[in-house]
Design a protein around this motif. Structure first.
Motif, PDB file in Angstrom:
ATOM      1  N   ASN A  11      39.945  39.551  39.708  1.00  8.17           N
ATOM      2  CA  ASN A  11      39.323  40.501  38.791  1.00  8.17           C
ATOM      3  C   ASN A  11      39.399  39.965  37.370  1.00  8.17           C
ATOM      4  OD1 ASN A  11      38.861  42.830  40.714  1.00  8.17           O
ATOM      5  ND2 ASN A  11      41.075  42.595  40.923  1.00  8.17           N
ATOM      6  N   SER A  12      38.245  39.698  36.784  1.00  2.00           N
ATOM      7  CA  SER A  12      38.205  39.152  35.440  1.00  2.00           C
ATOM      8  C   SER A  12      38.846  40.117  34.451  1.00  2.00           C
ATOM      9  CB  SER A  12      36.753  38.887  35.032  1.00  2.00           C
ATOM     10  OG  SER A  12      36.658  38.647  33.649  1.00  2.00           O
ATOM     11  N   ALA A  13      39.709  39.584  33.587  1.00  2.00           N
ATOM     12  CA  ALA A  13      40.386  40.430  32.605  1.00  2.00           C
ATOM     13  C   ALA A  13      39.393  41.095  31.660  1.00  2.00           C
ATOM     14  CB  ALA A  13      41.390  39.595  31.806  1.00  2.00           C
ATOM     15  N   GLY A  14      38.328  40.357  31.283  1.00  2.00           N
ATOM     16  CA  GLY A  14      37.383  40.896  30.313  1.00  2.00           C
ATOM     17  C   GLY A  14      36.328  41.805  30.902  1.00  2.00           C
ATOM     18  N   THR A  15      35.760  41.421  32.040  1.00  2.00           N
ATOM     19  CA  THR A  15      34.633  42.187  32.582  1.00  2.00           C
ATOM     20  C   THR A  15      35.056  43.269  33.572  1.00  2.00           C
ATOM     21  OG1 THR A  15      34.327  40.586  34.383  1.00  2.00           O
ATOM     22  CG2 THR A  15      33.106  40.201  32.330  1.00  2.00           C
ATOM     23  N   VAL A  16      36.291  43.197  34.066  1.00  2.00           N
ATOM     24  CA  VAL A  16      36.735  44.193  35.049  1.00  2.00           C
ATOM     25  C   VAL A  16      37.942  44.977  34.542  1.00  2.00           C
ATOM     26  CG1 VAL A  16      37.584  44.585  37.391  1.00  2.00           C
ATOM     27  CG2 VAL A  16      35.843  42.840  36.983  1.00  2.00           C
ATOM     28  N   THR A  17      39.073  44.280  34.386  1.00  2.00           N
ATOM     29  CA  THR A  17      40.332  44.989  34.126  1.00  2.00           C
ATOM     30  C   THR A  17      40.308  45.779  32.828  1.00  2.00           C
ATOM     31  OG1 THR A  17      41.504  43.234  35.320  1.00  2.00           O
ATOM     32  CG2 THR A  17      42.820  44.732  33.991  1.00  2.00           C
ATOM     33  N   LYS A  18      39.937  45.147  31.718  1.00  2.00           N
ATOM     34  CA  LYS A  18      39.997  45.877  30.445  1.00  2.00           C
ATOM     35  C   LYS A  18      39.025  47.044  30.436  1.00  2.00           C
ATOM     36  CE  LYS A  18      40.262  45.455  25.479  1.00  2.00           C
ATOM     37  NZ  LYS A  18      40.349  44.550  24.308  1.00  2.00           N
ATOM     38  N   ARG A  19      37.857  46.870  31.023  1.00  2.00           N
ATOM     39  CA  ARG A  19      36.891  47.973  31.081  1.00  2.00           C
ATOM     40  C   ARG A  19      37.484  49.156  31.840  1.00  2.00           C
ATOM     41  NH1 ARG A  19      31.279  46.410  30.420  1.00  2.00           N
ATOM     42  NH2 ARG A  19      30.638  47.842  32.081  1.00  2.00           N
ATOM     43  N   ARG A  20      38.150  48.869  32.953  1.00  2.00           N
ATOM     44  CA  ARG A  20      38.757  49.947  33.719  1.00  2.00           C
ATOM     45  C   ARG A  20      39.866  50.639  32.928  1.00  2.00           C
ATOM     46  NH1 ARG A  20      39.444  47.024  39.694  1.00  2.00           N
ATOM     47  NH2 ARG A  20      37.233  47.142  40.309  1.00  2.00           N
ATOM     48  N   LEU A  21      40.704  49.854  32.276  1.00  2.00           N
ATOM     49  CA  LEU A  21      41.802  50.441  31.512  1.00  2.00           C
ATOM     50  C   LEU A  21      41.280  51.317  30.375  1.00  2.00           C
ATOM     51  CD1 LEU A  21      44.178  47.333  31.313  1.00  2.00           C
ATOM     52  CD2 LEU A  21      44.404  49.304  32.829  1.00  2.00           C
ATOM     53  N   VAL A  22      40.291  50.805  29.663  1.00  2.00           N
ATOM     54  CA  VAL A  22      39.723  51.557  28.543  1.00  2.00           C
ATOM     55  C   VAL A  22      39.026  52.820  29.041  1.00  2.00           C
ATOM     56  CG1 VAL A  22      37.988  51.497  26.706  1.00  2.00           C
ATOM     57  CG2 VAL A  22      39.512  49.535  27.056  1.00  2.00           C
ATOM     58  N   ASP A  23      38.238  52.710  30.116  1.00  2.00           N
ATOM     59  CA  ASP A  23      37.532  53.874  30.671  1.00  2.00           C
ATOM     60  C   ASP A  23      38.503  54.978  31.072  1.00  2.00           C
ATOM     61  OD1 ASP A  23      35.188  52.524  30.341  1.00  2.00           O
ATOM     62  OD2 ASP A  23      34.919  52.017  32.464  1.00  2.00           O
ATOM     63  N   ASN A  24      39.710  54.587  31.494  1.00  2.00           N
ATOM     64  CA  ASN A  24      40.677  55.569  31.967  1.00  2.00           C
ATOM     65  C   ASN A  24      41.722  55.937  30.923  1.00  2.00           C
ATOM     66  OD1 ASN A  24      40.294  56.127  35.098  1.00  2.00           O
ATOM     67  ND2 ASN A  24      39.757  53.977  34.725  1.00  2.00           N
TER      68      ASN A  24
END
Length: 643
Positions: free
Chosen positions: A384-397
């Motif tokens: 899971n790409s840190a920029g395109t997947v993980t950070k987006r999920r963390l920020v969204d939640n």
């Protein structure tokens, strides 16, 4: 660079960096004081070679004792002596690990030292007795040690120890003494030693010591094997030295430092295990034979506690698990989260990690009275790409404390000791509360994951991380394809040994009657009763965003949630339709009265209704279980509930 910084404060016009190529070619390279800034680039340019440095300076470009400039520094090749266990009075100013379990120390002083001070320090701390003299070279910190197949990195342990006064060291260190191996030897000739011990040697050892035929590339390996075997046969260190020196396998024969190299090899093998025998071990075969007789007569009892079965339960201190998420993740323990791809196990792990860095409460099915845990997270994930997947999920939640959430996308193998050392260094600095490996196959190395013994050996590294850093370790893995009727505990990829080594195993699946709802159930736990399964959903949002939502706790187990949408009748329809058909079957079968459970199961199988679907239908209908017959021959019947 720490070495050039040290040199800048030492006397001498020139400083030496030595290199050894893969073919064994040794070269000394000298840098004038005004050229020290070039050392960093030199080390980078020679990264494919073993690199060493001489602690002190020289008056000419020659690594010779008569040209050495006495430094304000002592040094020691510690070998197996761990500086972290030294008395504070002799703690090195700088310490580094030259290879796993082998160390080097530097002691800065207020004025230049005589060579005798360094020798006394070496003997006092039981370091390499051949490593105290001027012109000695040591492994260069930050470089690769190519002596070992794992290619470990020479890493600094600390560089903030005290600076010593030479007068203080002179009083602190024992006065000049000559170690045993430097005294006149009473050992005898190689022939005498061989004759005295030949009966204790295995045939291959006698053959190799007498008439071995060294071949290129095998000399070091065989010498190492012979040294071990001689010591195991009962020879003293000095007797082993004499015999090896005379053997065909002496790879140092003819070198100016032959004796020193051979002794160093032996000291590395003996290490801490034989340290206590150095001052008491008698020399010579005659004295050794006397010692053996005493041992047989029981006069030489070992001191201290025995290695095995030395602690009673009365001595054991009772401890409680320190949960960071009860009852799923605990400090010092390893947990597994498994499931099929695409069901959201990585998303769930990221949300657990996000809650920890923010100190938010995680859901549980029982009150614990514990405050939410807050801490740092190390998340190893290349899928899971840190920029395109993980950070987006963390920020969204709504995760706020992104500073304490670190994701590493660079893959590494636990077989790579160099990489593992770097991981340990990073974890030591981070001090994480949770470490996640997503997924295990990326990091497990060359171990055959279907062989229990190899799994236990490889997986122990992940368990050790939990213990060494007092953190929870969460490992993610995929499931195998179901063969029909497989229990969840056997569905994880690889050997069942994975499950056995974990404290908790959690499985992600789907709600049987609603595949859009994901469920996480505990498959294995042996410290408390299994909690209820917990539901969650992943809701789509505009612009390819998403929201993770925890749901209710439900009475489902791992077997239930893995049979969900895949449990279909005749390959068509969905899970809820299959359950409705099972309900209709039960109603029709039982409308005339209770039937034997075994008969109902046989009838259901003929109608392609699985046992799990049948049970879910029965639970939904409230089917009554009726036991009839005497205790020895009881029969279980199912019946429709009374209106």
């Amino acid at each position: 660079m720490i070495i050039t910084s040290l040199w800048a404060k030492q006397p001498g016009k020139f400083f030496c960096v030595s290199t050894k190529s893969e073919g064994g070619k040794w070269r000394d390279h000298f840098f004038a004081r005004h050229e020290l800034a070039q050392v960093r680039q030199f080390v980078k340019d020679h990264a494919d070679e073993d690199i060493y440095f001489c602690p002190h300076g020289f008056n000419r470009r020659a690594r010779q004792k008569e040209e050495a400039a006495a430094p304000s520094m002592c040094w020691a090749d510690l070998d197996f002596s761990d500086p972290r266990k030294f008395d504070q009075k002799l703690r090195p100013t700088i310490a580094f690990e030259s290879s796993p379990g082998r160390f080097v120390g530097l002691w800065l002083t207020d004025e230049p030292i005589p060579e005798s001070i360094n020798r006394r320090l070496t003997y006092a701390i039981d370091a390499d007795h051949g490593g105290w003299d001027f012109t000695q070279v040591l492994r260069f910190p930050g470089t690769t040690n190519y002596k070992y197949k794992s290619r470990p990195r020479v890493r600094i342990l600390w560089d903030d120890g005290p600076t010593y006064k030479v007068k203080q060291l002179d009083k602190l260190l024992p006065k000049e003494s000559v170690p045993e191996e430097d005294e006149d030897s009473e050992t005898g000739s190689a022939q005498e030693i061989f004759e005295a011990y030949s009966r204790d040697m295995p045939p291959w050892l006698r053959r190799e010591v007498l008439s071995g035929k060294p071949t290129p590339g095998k000399r070091s390996e065989m010498l190492w094997k012979i040294e071990h075997a001689l010591l195991e046969a009962g020879l003293t260190q000095e007797e082993s030295f004499v015999l090896i020196k005379a053997s065909p396998w002496n790879k140092f024969a003819g070198r100016h430092n032959e004796d020193k190299q051979l002794r160093r090899e032996l000291e590395k093998i003996i290490g801490d295990h034989f340290k206590n025998f150095k001052s008491t071990e008698p020399k010579g075969s005659e004295k050794l034979q006397k010692k053996r007789v005493e041992e047989k007569q029981g006069k030489d009892e070992p001191e201290g506690k025995r290695r095995f079965l030395g602690i009673t339960m009365e001595d054991v201190v009772e401890e409680e698990l320190d949960w960071i998420w009860h009852p799923y993740l605990a400090r010092g323990e390893l947990s597994i989260l498994e499931g099929d791809p695409g069901l959201g196990k990585s998303y769930m792990a990221q949300m657990v990690a996000g809650a920890l860095v923010d100190g938010k409460r995680l859901p549980t099915d029982r009150p614990t009275g514990r405050k939410p845990v807050k801490g740092k997270v190390a998340y190893f994930d290349m899928e899971n790409s840190a920029g395109t997947v993980t950070k987006r999920r963390l920020v969204d939640n709504g995760v706020v404390n992104l500073r304490d959430y670190l994701q590493e996308e660079t893959p590494f193998s636990i077989d790579d000791e160099d990489a593992l050392d770097e991981v340990y260094e990073a974890l030591e600095e981070l001090k994480p509360t949770l470490v996640v490996f997503d997924t295990i196959n990326t990091y497990i190395g060359k171990a055959d994951t279907h062989k229990s013994a190899e799994v236990q050996q490889a997986f122990s590294h992940f368990k050790q991380i939990a213990k060494d850093f007092n953190c929870a370790v969460l490992v993610l893995r995929h499931l195998t394809k179901s063969k029909g009727g497989d229990k969840a505990i056997y569905r994880g990829q690889g050997s069942i040994a994975f499950t056995g080594l974990a404290r908790v195993v959690m499985t992600v699946g789907q709600m049987p009657e609603d595949p859009d709802i994901r469920v996480m159930a505990v498959t294995k736990i042996n410290v408390t009763r299994p909690p209820k399964a917990i539901c969650f959903t992943i809701q789509e949002m505009p612009k390819e965003r998403s929201l993770f939502v925890w749901g209710d706790h439900v009475n489902l187990n791992s077997d239930d949630i893995l049979s969900g949408p895949a449990d279909k009748k005749g390959g068509g329809g969905n899970a809820s339709e299959a359950v409705e058909e099972a309900k209709a079957f039960l109603k029709e079968t039982l409308e005339d009265g209770p039937e034997e459970h075994a008969k109902i199961k046989r009838m259901a199988e003929k109608r392609s209704i699985s046992a799990r679907t049948l049970k879910r239908a029965a639970d939904a209908m409230g089917i009554e279980i009726i036991i009839t017959g005497p205790k020895a021959r009881q029969v279980t019947n199912w019946g429709l509930p009374e209106e």
